[in-house]
Design a protein around this motif. Structure first.
Motif, mmCIF file in Angstrom:
data_model
loop_
_atom_site.group_PDB
_atom_site.id
_atom_site.type_symbol
_atom_site.label_atom_id
_atom_site.label_comp_id
_atom_site.label_asym_id
_atom_site.label_seq_id
_atom_site.Cartn_x
_atom_site.Cartn_y
_atom_site.Cartn_z
ATOM 1 N N GLU A 145 77.276 -16.067 -11.765
ATOM 2 C CA GLU A 145 77.984 -15.271 -10.759
ATOM 3 C C GLU A 145 79.149 -14.494 -11.355
ATOM 4 O O GLU A 145 79.871 -13.799 -10.644
ATOM 5 C CB GLU A 145 78.487 -16.197 -9.642
ATOM 6 C CG GLU A 145 77.369 -16.836 -8.849
ATOM 7 C CD GLU A 145 77.837 -17.978 -7.955
ATOM 8 O OE1 GLU A 145 79.061 -18.273 -7.925
ATOM 9 O OE2 GLU A 145 76.983 -18.595 -7.292
ATOM 10 N N GLY A 146 79.367 -14.620 -12.666
ATOM 11 C CA GLY A 146 80.443 -13.889 -13.331
ATOM 12 C C GLY A 146 81.821 -14.487 -13.132
ATOM 13 O O GLY A 146 82.826 -13.818 -13.362
ATOM 14 N N LYS A 147 81.888 -15.755 -12.725
ATOM 15 C CA LYS A 147 83.177 -16.413 -12.492
ATOM 16 C C LYS A 147 83.704 -17.138 -13.723
ATOM 17 O O LYS A 147 84.897 -17.433 -13.809
ATOM 18 C CB LYS A 147 83.048 -17.415 -11.344
ATOM 19 C CG LYS A 147 82.723 -16.778 -10.017
ATOM 20 C CD LYS A 147 82.546 -17.838 -8.954
ATOM 21 C CE LYS A 147 82.158 -17.220 -7.626
ATOM 22 N NZ LYS A 147 81.870 -18.242 -6.608
ATOM 23 N N SER A 148 82.812 -17.482 -14.650
ATOM 24 C CA SER A 148 83.221 -18.237 -15.836
ATOM 25 C C SER A 148 82.268 -17.956 -16.981
ATOM 26 O O SER A 148 81.270 -17.253 -16.825
ATOM 27 C CB SER A 148 83.248 -19.741 -15.527
ATOM 28 O OG SER A 148 81.946 -20.222 -15.239
ATOM 29 N N ALA A 149 82.607 -18.533 -18.115
ATOM 30 C CA ALA A 149 81.759 -18.455 -19.313
ATOM 31 C C ALA A 149 81.784 -19.816 -19.983
ATOM 32 O O ALA A 149 82.738 -20.582 -19.816
ATOM 33 C CB ALA A 149 82.263 -17.379 -20.262
ATOM 34 N N GLU A 150 80.740 -20.121 -20.750
ATOM 35 C CA GLU A 150 80.632 -21.402 -21.442
ATOM 36 C C GLU A 150 80.209 -21.177 -22.881
ATOM 37 O O GLU A 150 79.610 -20.154 -23.211
ATOM 38 C CB GLU A 150 79.570 -22.294 -20.787
ATOM 39 C CG GLU A 150 79.857 -22.686 -19.371
ATOM 40 C CD GLU A 150 78.772 -23.564 -18.775
ATOM 41 O OE1 GLU A 150 77.871 -24.027 -19.513
ATOM 42 O OE2 GLU A 150 78.826 -23.788 -17.563
ATOM 43 N N ALA A 151 80.517 -22.162 -23.707
ATOM 44 C CA ALA A 151 80.018 -22.168 -25.083
ATOM 45 C C ALA A 151 79.624 -23.588 -25.443
ATOM 46 O O ALA A 151 80.265 -24.561 -25.007
ATOM 47 C CB ALA A 151 81.059 -21.648 -26.058
ATOM 48 N N GLN A 152 78.578 -23.705 -26.222
ATOM 49 C CA GLN A 152 78.099 -24.987 -26.741
ATOM 50 C C GLN A 152 77.985 -24.848 -28.249
ATOM 51 O O GLN A 152 77.660 -23.773 -28.747
ATOM 52 C CB GLN A 152 76.726 -25.332 -26.172
ATOM 53 C CG GLN A 152 76.687 -25.389 -24.671
ATOM 54 C CD GLN A 152 75.264 -25.496 -24.140
ATOM 55 O OE1 GLN A 152 74.291 -25.449 -24.882
ATOM 56 N NE2 GLN A 152 75.152 -25.636 -22.835
ATOM 57 N N ALA A 153 78.261 -25.934 -28.961
ATOM 58 C CA ALA A 153 78.169 -25.880 -30.418
ATOM 59 C C ALA A 153 77.745 -27.227 -30.965
ATOM 60 O O ALA A 153 78.084 -28.281 -30.413
ATOM 61 C CB ALA A 153 79.510 -25.486 -31.020
ATOM 62 N N ILE A 154 77.018 -27.175 -32.061
ATOM 63 C CA ILE A 154 76.709 -28.375 -32.824
ATOM 64 C C ILE A 154 77.055 -28.070 -34.276
ATOM 65 O O ILE A 154 76.863 -26.949 -34.743
ATOM 66 C CB ILE A 154 75.241 -28.828 -32.662
ATOM 67 C CG1 ILE A 154 75.023 -30.187 -33.314
ATOM 68 C CG2 ILE A 154 74.278 -27.786 -33.173
ATOM 69 C CD1 ILE A 154 73.746 -30.878 -32.900
ATOM 70 N N VAL A 155 77.645 -29.057 -34.938
ATOM 71 C CA VAL A 155 77.969 -28.902 -36.358
ATOM 72 C C VAL A 155 77.374 -30.069 -37.133
ATOM 73 O O VAL A 155 77.164 -31.154 -36.585
ATOM 74 C CB VAL A 155 79.491 -28.832 -36.634
ATOM 75 C CG1 VAL A 155 80.133 -27.688 -35.897
ATOM 76 C CG2 VAL A 155 80.176 -30.132 -36.300
ATOM 77 N N LEU A 156 77.131 -29.816 -38.389
ATOM 78 C CA LEU A 156 76.707 -30.861 -39.295
ATOM 79 C C LEU A 156 77.791 -31.000 -40.359
ATOM 80 O O LEU A 156 78.214 -30.016 -40.957
ATOM 81 C CB LEU A 156 75.370 -30.510 -39.959
ATOM 82 C CG LEU A 156 74.826 -31.546 -40.945
ATOM 83 C CD1 LEU A 156 74.477 -32.851 -40.223
ATOM 84 C CD2 LEU A 156 73.610 -30.989 -41.673
ATOM 85 N N LEU A 157 78.232 -32.233 -40.556
ATOM 86 C CA LEU A 157 79.186 -32.549 -41.616
ATOM 87 C C LEU A 157 78.452 -33.385 -42.655
ATOM 88 O O LEU A 157 77.508 -34.098 -42.326
ATOM 89 C CB LEU A 157 80.371 -33.372 -41.087
ATOM 90 C CG LEU A 157 81.215 -32.829 -39.958
ATOM 91 C CD1 LEU A 157 82.372 -33.789 -39.668
ATOM 92 C CD2 LEU A 157 81.745 -31.445 -40.263
ATOM 93 N N THR A 158 78.916 -33.303 -43.888
ATOM 94 C CA THR A 158 78.416 -34.180 -44.927
ATOM 95 C C THR A 158 79.603 -34.859 -45.600
ATOM 96 O O THR A 158 80.700 -34.284 -45.644
ATOM 97 C CB THR A 158 77.544 -33.419 -45.963
ATOM 98 O OG1 THR A 158 76.937 -34.347 -46.835
ATOM 99 C CG2 THR A 158 78.351 -32.424 -46.769
ATOM 100 N N SER A 159 79.368 -36.045 -46.098
ATOM 101 C CA SER A 159 80.399 -36.772 -46.808
ATOM 102 C C SER A 159 80.687 -36.096 -48.136
ATOM 103 O O SER A 159 79.781 -35.642 -48.824
ATOM 104 C CB SER A 159 79.939 -38.208 -47.047
ATOM 105 O OG SER A 159 80.814 -38.870 -47.921
ATOM 106 N N LYS A 160 81.947 -36.002 -48.500
ATOM 107 C CA LYS A 160 82.329 -35.416 -49.789
ATOM 108 C C LYS A 160 82.165 -36.420 -50.922
ATOM 109 O O LYS A 160 82.286 -36.068 -52.081
ATOM 110 C CB LYS A 160 83.777 -34.938 -49.745
ATOM 111 C CG LYS A 160 84.008 -33.824 -48.765
ATOM 112 C CD LYS A 160 85.360 -33.148 -48.907
ATOM 113 C CE LYS A 160 86.518 -34.100 -48.993
ATOM 114 N NZ LYS A 160 87.826 -33.432 -49.063
ATOM 115 N N TYR A 161 81.861 -37.669 -50.565
ATOM 116 C CA TYR A 161 81.778 -38.735 -51.608
ATOM 117 C C TYR A 161 80.371 -39.229 -51.808
ATOM 118 O O TYR A 161 79.543 -39.180 -51.003
ATOM 119 C CB TYR A 161 82.705 -39.890 -51.219
ATOM 120 C CG TYR A 161 84.095 -39.424 -50.906
ATOM 121 C CD1 TYR A 161 84.930 -38.981 -51.937
ATOM 122 C CD2 TYR A 161 84.572 -39.385 -49.606
ATOM 123 C CE1 TYR A 161 86.204 -38.531 -51.653
ATOM 124 C CE2 TYR A 161 85.850 -38.933 -49.324
ATOM 125 C CZ TYR A 161 86.653 -38.518 -50.342
ATOM 126 O OH TYR A 161 87.919 -38.064 -50.066
#
Length: 161
Positions: A145-161
């Motif tokens: 209806e043009g009243k709001s906006a949304e965002a979704q995200a997924i990230v991948l992390l890796t261990s530095k060790y």
């Protein structure tokens, strides 16, 4: 320590006249913008939450509360950079980001490259490790209806060790 971790982020803000529409640190020409304590960049907020969640570091509200005047009208790329550093300090690095912005109008496809570049620079990633997609809500619900906006995200992390 687990070698890989994923995190999911989501954000939503009201659309209002007279505010800028900023997504991933890029100002998008629009008559309507997002209302919030900071610059209300829903894309940066969702990715920030995903990074913090994957690293087991809480959420955006814990680190950048909307009651703190320091974050009033703040550039949300500061949130992204700080979340990336916190994850790094906890022994992780961001591998990739996949995000979706749900907004009825304006059309965003012409801004994809600029948004990906902005996010990649902020997160110290190659552009091809930052995916951003754009969807409408097909006129359904507050986003449709043009009243709001949304965002979704997924990230991948890796261990530095």
């Amino acid at each position: 320590m687990t070698k890989y971790r994923s995190g999911l982020g989501w954000d939503s803000h009201r659309l209002v006249a007279g505010k800028p529409l900023i997504l991933g640190g890029v100002k998008i020409p629009s008559e309507m913008g997002l209302e919030g304590h900071s610059d209300a960049d829903i894309l940066s907020h969702a990715i920030t939450d995903a990074i913090l969640g994957a690293a087991g570091l809480g959420d955006i509200g814990m680190h950048f509360p909307d009651t703190d005047p320091e974050w009033k009208d703040a550039d949300s790329r500061k949130f992204l950079a700080r979340a990336e550093k916190l994850a790094c300090d906890a022994g992780f690095m961001v591998v990739n980001v996949d995000a979706t912005v749900i907004l009825e109008t304006p059309k965003l496809s012409g801004h994809r490259d600029a948004i990906r570049k902005s996010l990649a620079e902020c997160l110290k990633l190659e552009v091809n490790n930052c995916s951003v997609k754009f969807k409408t809500a097909e006129k359904v619900g507050p986003v449709g209806e043009g009243k709001s906006a949304e965002a979704q995200a997924i990230v991948l992390l890796t261990s530095k060790y």
